[in-house]
Design an enzyme around this catalytic site. Structure first.
Site, PDB file in Angstrom:
ATOM      1  N   GLY A 120    -100.778 -10.056  -1.137  1.00  0.00           N
ATOM      2  CA  GLY A 120    -101.410 -11.087  -1.962  1.00  0.00           C
ATOM      3  C   GLY A 120    -101.290 -12.446  -1.287  1.00  0.00           C
ATOM      4  CB  SER A 121     -98.380 -14.188   0.198  1.00  0.00           C
ATOM      5  OG  SER A 121     -97.575 -13.972  -0.933  1.00  0.00           O
ATOM      6  CG  ASP A 167     -92.424  -2.920  -2.809  1.00  0.00           C
ATOM      7  OD1 ASP A 167     -91.237  -2.973  -3.136  1.00  0.00           O
ATOM      8  OD2 ASP A 167     -93.368  -3.229  -3.556  1.00  0.00           O
ATOM      9  N   GLY A 210     -90.944  -0.004  -5.877  1.00  0.00           N
ATOM     10  CA  GLY A 210     -92.113   0.409  -5.086  1.00  0.00           C
ATOM     11  C   GLY A 210     -93.269   0.713  -6.023  1.00  0.00           C
ATOM     12  NE  ARG A 309     -87.929  -8.536  -6.196  1.00  0.00           N
ATOM     13  CZ  ARG A 309     -88.939  -8.295  -5.384  1.00  0.00           C
ATOM     14  NH1 ARG A 309     -88.801  -8.463  -4.104  1.00  0.00           N
ATOM     15  NH2 ARG A 309     -90.095  -7.876  -5.856  1.00  0.00           N
ATOM     16  N   GLY A 604     -68.806  -2.096  23.544  1.00  0.00           N
ATOM     17  CA  GLY A 604     -70.077  -1.825  24.229  1.00  0.00           C
ATOM     18  C   GLY A 604     -69.889  -1.408  25.676  1.00  0.00           C
ATOM     19  N   GLY A 605     -68.623  -1.254  26.108  1.00  0.00           N
ATOM     20  CA  GLY A 605     -68.395  -0.877  27.509  1.00  0.00           C
ATOM     21  C   GLY A 605     -69.068  -1.884  28.420  1.00  0.00           C
ATOM     22  NE  ARG A 691     -56.170 -20.248  14.735  1.00  0.00           N
ATOM     23  CZ  ARG A 691     -55.825 -21.524  14.855  1.00  0.00           C
ATOM     24  NH1 ARG A 691     -56.192 -22.202  15.921  1.00  0.00           N
ATOM     25  NH2 ARG A 691     -55.119 -22.130  13.924  1.00  0.00           N
TER      26      ARG A 691
HETATM   27  P1  ATP Z   1     -95.249  -8.918  -3.380  1.00  0.00           P
HETATM   28  O1  ATP Z   1     -95.423  -7.818  -2.408  1.00  0.00           O
HETATM   29  O2  ATP Z   1     -93.857  -9.328  -3.582  1.00  0.00           O
HETATM   30  O3  ATP Z   1     -95.989  -8.720  -4.664  1.00  0.00           O
HETATM   31  P2  ATP Z   1     -97.427 -10.658  -2.742  1.00  0.00           P
HETATM   32  O4  ATP Z   1     -97.593 -11.718  -1.722  1.00  0.00           O
HETATM   33  O5  ATP Z   1     -98.365  -9.521  -2.679  1.00  0.00           O
HETATM   34  O6  ATP Z   1     -95.920 -10.212  -2.670  1.00  0.00           O
HETATM   35  P3  ATP Z   1     -98.703 -11.786  -5.058  1.00  0.00           P
HETATM   36  O7  ATP Z   1     -98.137 -12.160  -6.386  1.00  0.00           O
HETATM   37  O8  ATP Z   1     -99.816 -10.826  -4.997  1.00  0.00           O
HETATM   38  O9  ATP Z   1     -97.465 -11.313  -4.199  1.00  0.00           O
HETATM   39  O10 ATP Z   1     -99.175 -13.121  -4.317  1.00  0.00           O
HETATM   40  C1  ATP Z   1     -98.342 -14.260  -4.239  1.00  0.00           C
HETATM   41  C2  ATP Z   1     -99.165 -15.507  -4.424  1.00  0.00           C
HETATM   42  O11 ATP Z   1    -100.198 -15.553  -3.435  1.00  0.00           O
HETATM   43  C3  ATP Z   1     -99.912 -15.548  -5.748  1.00  0.00           C
HETATM   44  O12 ATP Z   1     -99.113 -16.037  -6.784  1.00  0.00           O
HETATM   45  C4  ATP Z   1    -101.051 -16.493  -5.422  1.00  0.00           C
HETATM   46  O13 ATP Z   1    -100.623 -17.815  -5.480  1.00  0.00           O
HETATM   47  C5  ATP Z   1    -101.371 -16.141  -3.985  1.00  0.00           C
HETATM   48  N1  ATP Z   1    -102.484 -15.172  -3.954  1.00  0.00           N
HETATM   49  C6  ATP Z   1    -102.425 -13.847  -4.061  1.00  0.00           C
HETATM   50  N2  ATP Z   1    -103.651 -13.287  -4.003  1.00  0.00           N
HETATM   51  C7  ATP Z   1    -104.517 -14.315  -3.877  1.00  0.00           C
HETATM   52  C8  ATP Z   1    -105.937 -14.401  -3.773  1.00  0.00           C
HETATM   53  N3  ATP Z   1    -106.717 -13.329  -3.789  1.00  0.00           N
HETATM   54  N4  ATP Z   1    -106.469 -15.624  -3.645  1.00  0.00           N
HETATM   55  C9  ATP Z   1    -105.701 -16.713  -3.627  1.00  0.00           C
HETATM   56  N5  ATP Z   1    -104.373 -16.691  -3.719  1.00  0.00           N
HETATM   57  C10 ATP Z   1    -103.779 -15.517  -3.844  1.00  0.00           C
END
Ligand code: ATP
Length: 815
Positions: A120-121, A167, A210, A309, A604-605, A691
């Site tokens: 997502g990020s 994950d 997961g 986590r 580690g020799g 030390r």
């Molecule tokens: P995890 O694997 O922990 O879920 P992730 O990066 O997939 O990590 P998300 O919650 O999907 O987690 O994304 C984190 C942030 O990235 C979101 O809160 C948002 O701000 C941004 N983000 C995610 N998808 C999009 C998108 N399609 N467009 C714009 N920003 C996004």
């Protein structure tokens, strides 16, 4: 394999202002990535910025975006989670939010962004990049920014992705930052559960994290030897032809089979996103009710939750995050508008860069394939390691029902398994996996106790399924190991193996006799450098002792990681984790007492692997290794460096840091650990104290790390596969048909795999991005027999990185 080169370190490039943020769920190692990005950026003449609270900070601006100085990331290596914070930002998902983000970046002059998060990020980062010019134009058109402010910045935004996710759900990389630490937490919990389950003969159903990816569940199942695992990518049953959709029956049958064999524990692991063939969620309480009603087992459910986590990052995550952070900065500096934004990944032991959106799309396709019930495709879309790990789990952990995995009788063998050299974490796990795989296929696994001396004393017995029940998590060597070595046979083409470490030499004739007596048709030798030289010796003596004309494979197991033919040996990760834990404590003590430098001696020799990797993962100031030795010049340079660091802190009235220096035990005969400490103390002239700490055999013991258990299992399965192939090949090309008439084959008629092929004496190893089998004869060209190590050490490049990260070479920007 590490692509890090730092020749250009003082060749300052065009100055970049690099923002770094962590986003999505936190994961251990994110801090190490931030530290690495910040420090490499500084060393490269760039200006790093921390963007706090993920994208939320980018949208918010102001105090959420702060310049990072060298000292701001001090101590980051050891801290779990993310110090600069993370968030899920709804605002950033909107164009308005991204407009604010662009505004804040330009106001700070930031023209590159390193994002550490999940898919997502990374998607969000890519979106920002693709909209960038439009956002800048809008900011100028609406008068929020002047054309001048946007100059240079508006054409192109550089984005680089690092994958921080427990994950391990991202495609195009074997591993993500934080996944291995999470696996550590899971295995610690499962090891503890197993002991209580054992006491009460209980069943435990454990849910692990997961949502869409079963990596943690599968690797945990392999690491602890679970009886059953539920994954989203591979819904049950295993044997669909036989059980249809009735996985409950199959699970119960397999579990009760284990119980009948004397197993006191039943452990079922459920991935949080586990489903059945009809996409219906499989929940722990339902599995518990099945086990109770059908098998009458006293069953408990444990959900590990957020424990998974957290905590201090393991050695591997520190290493991974550090080298990937370096690569992220390098990728920023390489970036051009035509190159798609890269995601930095890892393939086995090789850093990779993949177009970020390719990786994201492939990742999302897995979820799509699962939703469409195309489970084969879901498995194929994961990296190849995932499905091979799954197969390894099925074949080497679960007892086949009604001999389902047995191979034709004429292909079955008697395979000897022997440990040699010092103990190393994972030796037992490898033995367990190999033995159980053999049993499933119809081979006879023969446990050879106490190395080659045990073999000639006939300490040989078949290994049973139940004998190895809990070996997965046992440290040391259950078969027994020692440094007894086959005596090189005069007249054979054997190189000089003046093995100063050998505790005894065993006559090859006696070994040959023992192999024949027990009709051993292949050997799996689990050990370190002794294993290598032993096989070199036996291979060279094949002309004299046809009993040695059998497939022989070395599974490298040594804390020193000095076996040629592999980038990593099992046992080295366990040792590294011990070193890192000890170093964390020592550093804390050093910092608490203020102005103290510890010289830490590691094993580690003659191989500096543990010192270098331990040093990198612990944030050592400098490292001394046998490959480089120690000279007066080095000591002068390093004493000067220490002085300048402490002086700097004193001038800036900063808290005085504790520092550690690693010295490999054989780095120098002259400059001992004590002497180094005394020299630094004297040279410090009161600025700091010094030390020593000698870690010694602590490094060889302990519970094997999950990575060592997984590597052991995977290598063992591949070794047995290789043995089978070699055996089949040997049968086809009987040596006698090649005209080696001087050998009396009749005497060895029972050795079916009789074969004098040098290709059939090999080391299994990870090399770059592959698992390979290399003949020992070929490896001799890249072996220093006297120094007992390979001549190709991939990790040597990390020596300079340690220095770069501890402020050697650093010139503040602008000077
Ligand atoms: P995890 O694997 O922990 O879920 P992730 O990066 O997939 O990590 P998300 O919650 O999907 O987690 O994304 C984190 C942030 O990235 C979101 O809160 C948002 O701000 C941004 N983000 C995610 N998808 C999009 C998108 N399609 N467009 C714009 N920003 C996004």
């Amino acid at each position: 394999p590490i692509t890090y080169t730092s020749e250009t370190i003082n060749n300052l490039p065009v100055s970049k202002k690099i923002g770094v943020l962590t986003s999505g769920g936190d994961s251990s190692g994110m801090n190490a990535a931030v530290r690495s990005v910040a420090r490499i950026a500084l060393q490269r003449g760039c200006v790093p910025f921390a963007i706090h609270e993920g994208y939320e900070g980018l949208v918010e601006g102001g105090d959420m975006i702060r310049k990072l100085g060298w000292g701001d990331v001090r101590g980051f290596l050891t801290i779990g989670g993310t110090v600069i914070g993370t968030a899920r930002s709804a605002r950033f998902r909107t164009r308005e939010g991204r407009l604010m983000a662009a505004y804040n970046m330009i106001k700070n002059g930031i023209d590159a962004l390193v994002v550490c998060g999940g898919d997502g990020s990374l998607t969000g980062a890519n979106l920002l990049r693709s909209e960038w010019k439009g956002l800048c134009d809008e900011l100028v058109d609406t008068g929020k920014l002047t054309t001048l402010e946007c100059e240079h910045l508006r054409e192109h935004l550089t984005i680089v992705g690092l994958v921080g996710s427990i994950d391990n759900d991202m495609s195009c990389t074997d591993i993500t930052i934080g996944a291995v630490t999470s696996l550590h937490r899971i295995c610690e919990a499962l090891d503890s559960l197993t002991s209580t389950a054992q006491s009460h003969q209980r069943a435990f159903v454990v849910e692990v994290m997961g949502r869409h990816c079963g990596w943690l569940a599968l690797m945990a199942a392999i690491s602890v030897g679970a009886d059953w695992v539920f994954l989203p990518e591979r819904p049950p049953p295993i044997d669909a032809a036989r059980y249809g959709e009735n996985w409950e029956e199959e699970m119960c049958e397999r579990l009760s089979q284990n119980r009948k064999l004397g197993c006191r524990v039943s452990l079922v692991i459920i991935c949080e996103g586990a489903i059945d063939q009809n996409l219906k969620a499989i929940k722990p309480d339902y599995v518990k009710s099945v086990l109770e009603s059908r098998l009458g087992l006293d069953t408990r459910v444990t959900t590990l939750g957020h424990i998974q986590r957290g905590g201090a990052p393991c050695a591997y995550d520190r290493y991974l995050a550090t080298v990937q952070g370096v690569e992220a900065v390098e990728a920023v500096l390489r970036s051009t508008p035509d190159i798609p934004a890269p995601m930095i990944g890892m393939n086995e032991n090789k850093i990779t860069a993949t177009p970020l959106m390719d990786a994201v799309q492939k990742t999302q396709e897995v979820a799509k394939a699962i939703a469409e019930k195309d489970f084969k495709r879901a498995m194929d879309l994961r990296d190849p390691e995932f499905s091979s790990a799954y197969n390894a789990y099925i074949e080497s952990h679960l007892l086949g029902l009604e001999n389902e995995n047995q191979i034709p009788e004429d292909q079955r063998m008697r395979i000897g398994i022997i440990h040699t050299g010092a103990p190393a974490g994972g030796m037992n796990a490898a033995t367990r996996a190999a033995a159980r795989l053999c049993l499933n296929r119809g081979h006879v696994p023969l446990g050879i106790k106490n190395g080659f001396s045990g073999l000639v004393r006939s300490e040989v017995a078949p290994i049973s399924w139940q004998q190895v029940i809990n070996w997965q998590s046992l440290g040391g060597s259950e078969l027994g190991t020692n440094r007894d070595h086959p005596t090189p046979v005069a007249g054979t083409n054997v190189p000089d193996i003046s093995d100063a470490y050998a505790t005894g030499f065993i006559d090859c004739g006696l070994i040959a006799y023992a192999l024949q007596k027990h009709n051993i048709q292949a050997l799996l030798i689990i050990g370190g450098f002794e294993a290598f030289t032993s096989v070199v010796t036996l291979n060279a003596a094949r002309q004299i002792y046809p009993a040695f004309c059998i497939p022989m494979v070395i599974l490298p197991a040594t804390v020193s990681n000095n076996v040629p033919g592999t980038d990593v040996s099992i046992g080295s990760d366990t040792a590294l984790n011990t070193i890192v834990e000890c170093a964390d404590r020592i550093k804390l003590s050093a910092t608490a007492s203020q102005k103290r430098v510890f010289v830490v001696e590691v094993q580690g020799g003659n191989c500096g692997y543990l010192a270098v990797m331990g040093g990198l993962a612990s944030g050592a100031t400098t490292v001394y290794i046998p490959e480089e030795g120690i000279s007066l010049d080095m000591l002068q340079r390093d004493a000067k460096h220490l002085n300048s660091r402490y002086l700097e802190e004193e001038i800036d009235a900063k808290k005085n840091e504790g520092r550690i220096i690693f010295r490999a035990e054989a780095a120098s005969n002259t400059y001992t650990t004590q002497m180094l400490s005394a020299i630094f103390k004297d040279e410090g002239k009161g600025l700091f104290d010094s030390r020593t700490a000698v870690l010694g055999h602590l490094q060889q013991g302990g519970i094997p790390s999950p990575l060592d258990r997984i590597r052991a299992t995977r290598m063992a399965v591949n070794c047995i596969d290789w043995i089978q192939t070699a055996f089949a090949e040997a049968k086809e090309n009987r040596l006698i048909s090649k005209g080696a008439s001087k050998l009396d084959t009749a005497a060895f008629a029972n050795i079916v795999g009789y074969n004098n092929n040098p290709e059939h004496a090999v080391v299994v190893g990870v090399r770059g991005s592959d698992l390979v089998f290399t003949p020992v004869e070929k490896l001799l060209d890249e072996t220093d027999l006297e120094k007992r190590r390979g001549t190709k050490a991939w990790w040597m490049g990390l020596m300079r990185l340690i220095k770069v990260l501890s402020k050697y070479y650093y010139e503040p920007a602008g000077q």
